[in-house]
Design a protein around this motif. Sequence first.
Motif, short mmCIF file in Angstrom:
data_model
loop_
_atom_site.label_atom_id
_atom_site.label_comp_id
_atom_site.label_asym_id
_atom_site.label_seq_id
_atom_site.Cartn_x
_atom_site.Cartn_y
_atom_site.Cartn_z
N ARG A 94 0.90 -1.27 -0.16
CA ARG A 94 -0.10 0.09 0.02
C ARG A 94 0.89 1.31 0.02
O ARG A 94 1.94 1.26 0.73
N SER A 97 3.93 2.61 2.18
CA SER A 97 3.05 2.88 3.46
C SER A 97 2.97 1.59 4.26
O SER A 97 2.85 1.81 5.45
N GLU A 98 2.68 0.66 3.63
CA GLU A 98 2.53 -0.94 4.41
C GLU A 98 2.92 -1.85 3.56
O GLU A 98 2.80 -1.92 2.30
#
Length: 248
Positions: A12, A59-60
Amino acid sequence: MASSILEIRNLRKVYTDGTSALQGIDLQVQQGEFIAVIGPSGAGKSTLLRCINRLVQPSEGTVMFNGMDTTKASGGQIRKLRREVGMIFQSFNLIERVTVLRNVLHGRLGYMSSFSGALGLFSKRDIEEAMHILHRLGLHDQMYKRADELSGGQQQRVGIARALSQQPLLILADEPIASLDPVTSESIMKHLHTVCREDGITCLVNLHQVDVAKKFATRIIGIHKGSVVFDGPPEQLTDEAAERVYRK
């Protein structure tokens, strides 16, 4: 059976302005695959490639490349990552005022000390290999010209040569033919496809042109609004499947 060289899990990316570019991408890439990533502008194709080599910080999620979790890499690990992952850009990203040969040699900087790199102290072996690569790409007559003296197609071949000089395991090509005419685009894709096949290099190439993707790719990944909506061989990308990728 080919081994997995790249595994992406729940990737992400949300930018600081709130734009959600990637929404949980899961991919597994086998060694030697030539993958075309298609999708409309803003779908997240460039962000995906740039998360792989850490030009963009995810982000992830995790990106496992050749046994390394690149999302946690720092310092020397990132340097190693960018040696093993060649990058080809839409805008070529060449140093226009220096020669073609010198541009190709810049692919070796990741293997050199900062001192040697700053002074351009390339080894005889590196120079000979760069010349050999230029010969393979039909640029041996251009190697001593300044990069800005070349046509767009020739400059993109220099970009491919620079990536090859890294001796990469993986090449990421971000819209490499977007600024080129159809005939030149065909030539660039043939060169890229041929060298990757001959050298056993895995390649992910972002493309807008579905017909080009079908012609050259062993596998096509379609991205729509940051999610994978198609993943399969070219013959399975029907008109209906393409509509899912490009729907408004």
